[in-house]
Design a protein around this motif. Structure first.
Motif, PDB file in Angstrom:
ATOM      1  N   PHE A 273     -13.638 -14.692  -2.159  1.00 41.98           N
ATOM      2  CA  PHE A 273     -14.514 -14.883  -1.005  1.00 41.98           C
ATOM      3  C   PHE A 273     -14.199 -13.926   0.136  1.00 41.98           C
ATOM      4  O   PHE A 273     -15.076 -13.260   0.670  1.00 41.98           O
ATOM      5  CB  PHE A 273     -14.379 -16.316  -0.468  1.00 41.98           C
TER       6      PHE A 273
ATOM      7  N   SER B 209     -27.249 -15.554   5.168  1.00 41.06           N
ATOM      8  CA  SER B 209     -25.999 -14.853   5.484  1.00 41.06           C
ATOM      9  C   SER B 209     -25.238 -14.552   4.199  1.00 41.06           C
ATOM     10  O   SER B 209     -25.500 -15.162   3.158  1.00 41.06           O
ATOM     11  CB  SER B 209     -25.120 -15.710   6.403  1.00 41.06           C
ATOM     12  N   LYS B 210     -24.290 -13.653   4.322  1.00 43.92           N
ATOM     13  CA  LYS B 210     -23.424 -13.331   3.180  1.00 43.92           C
ATOM     14  C   LYS B 210     -22.641 -14.561   2.736  1.00 43.92           C
ATOM     15  O   LYS B 210     -22.523 -14.846   1.537  1.00 43.92           O
ATOM     16  CB  LYS B 210     -22.455 -12.205   3.549  1.00 43.92           C
ATOM     17  N   ASP B 211     -22.124 -15.336   3.688  1.00 48.68           N
ATOM     18  CA  ASP B 211     -21.327 -16.504   3.321  1.00 48.68           C
ATOM     19  C   ASP B 211     -22.159 -17.565   2.604  1.00 48.68           C
ATOM     20  O   ASP B 211     -21.690 -18.202   1.662  1.00 48.68           O
ATOM     21  CB  ASP B 211     -20.653 -17.109   4.561  1.00 48.68           C
TER      22      ASP B 211
ATOM     23  N   ALA C 271     -21.403 -18.876  -1.137  1.00 48.96           N
ATOM     24  CA  ALA C 271     -21.271 -20.302  -1.457  1.00 48.96           C
ATOM     25  C   ALA C 271     -22.213 -20.675  -2.595  1.00 48.96           C
ATOM     26  O   ALA C 271     -21.819 -21.374  -3.537  1.00 48.96           O
ATOM     27  CB  ALA C 271     -21.557 -21.148  -0.218  1.00 48.96           C
TER      28      ALA C 271
ATOM     29  N   ILE D 186     -13.596 -18.540   6.599  1.00 49.89           N
ATOM     30  CA  ILE D 186     -14.917 -18.541   5.972  1.00 49.89           C
ATOM     31  C   ILE D 186     -15.577 -19.912   6.178  1.00 49.89           C
ATOM     32  O   ILE D 186     -15.873 -20.624   5.223  1.00 49.89           O
ATOM     33  CB  ILE D 186     -14.820 -18.166   4.477  1.00 49.89           C
TER      34      ILE D 186
ATOM     35  N   GLU E 264     -18.534 -20.989   7.022  1.00 53.79           N
ATOM     36  CA  GLU E 264     -19.849 -21.275   6.441  1.00 53.79           C
ATOM     37  C   GLU E 264     -19.719 -21.577   4.950  1.00 53.79           C
ATOM     38  O   GLU E 264     -20.363 -22.486   4.436  1.00 53.79           O
ATOM     39  CB  GLU E 264     -20.804 -20.105   6.675  1.00 53.79           C
ATOM     40  N   VAL E 265     -18.858 -20.832   4.268  1.00 56.68           N
ATOM     41  CA  VAL E 265     -18.611 -21.112   2.850  1.00 56.68           C
ATOM     42  C   VAL E 265     -18.010 -22.504   2.705  1.00 56.68           C
ATOM     43  O   VAL E 265     -18.454 -23.308   1.888  1.00 56.68           O
ATOM     44  CB  VAL E 265     -17.667 -20.049   2.225  1.00 56.68           C
TER      45      VAL E 265
END
Length: 198
Positions: free
Chosen positions: A20, A45-47, A51, A114, A116-117
């Motif tokens: 991640f 988003s990337k996160d 996920a 991280i 958001e993940v």
């Protein structure tokens, strides 16, 4: 495939290769053959994309959990034997070097970096518990009551998290389904009332 699917597949490959924290948006774009704007457009988003990619990787293991559809052919729902069978199958997914489960440990260790993940996966964990219940207890996922998700499902996901940690840190001594089942038998035996009224 469209950009959404290409991004998801590229993110899965990046996760398995880099994890991640080390995966960048540019890594995903390069791996997927898309562009940076596609990430925000399709996933926000990337996160959020990472996920979703992780959840997709874990969902891909579902067939292994139920032995390719053979769980329960010789074991009764809710039995200690079914418990041993399912947890042996789950432990089998952790034996391979580079197991997808190491990503769970990364989220636990690096969650503040991280968020958001972490938040996406925390929500997904409850649904994972819902999915484990019918596998172990029988029935259909859509019929699992919310109270069971909050109790039995939480018990199973807690056991899963501990098993992932043990297989990640010390695979030589990590338990398989039979050892977990023996531990469960001992807990059940110790919880039985001795003498007097039950």
């Amino acid at each position: 495939m469209g950009h959404r699917e290409d991004l998801l597949e590229g993110a899965k490959r990046c996760l398995l290769a880099k994890g991640f924290v080390r995966t960048t948006a540019r890594d995903i774009v390069k791996e997927s053959g898309t562009n940076l704007a596609s990430i925000g457009y399709h996933y926000g988003s990337k996160d959020a994309l990472l996920a979703q990619a992780y959840i997709s990787l874990v969902e891909g293991l579902g067939e292994a959990f139920d032995g390719g559809g053979t769980v329960g052919e010789s074991t009764a729902p809710g039995s200690v034997e079914r418990f041993a069978e399912v947890w042996s199958n789950i432990a089998g997914t952790m034996r391979e070097p580079g197991s997808v489960w190491r990503l769970s440990i990364e989220v636990v260790a690096m969650g503040d970096q991280i968020p958001e993940v972490r938040d996406h996966l925390a929500r997904a964990q409850r649904e994972a518990g819902r999915g484990l219940i019918p596998l172990l207890m029988g029935g259909r996922e859509e019929d699992v009551p919310e109270d069971d998700v909050d109790t039995l499902g939480a018990f199973y996901t807690t056991l899963m998290t501990g098993l992932i940690a043990q297989w990640t840190f010390d695979p030589k001594t990590a338990p398989d389904g039979e050892r977990l089942a023996e531990g469960l038998r001992r807990v059940i035996e110790a919880a039985r009332p001795t003498g007097g009224a039950p």
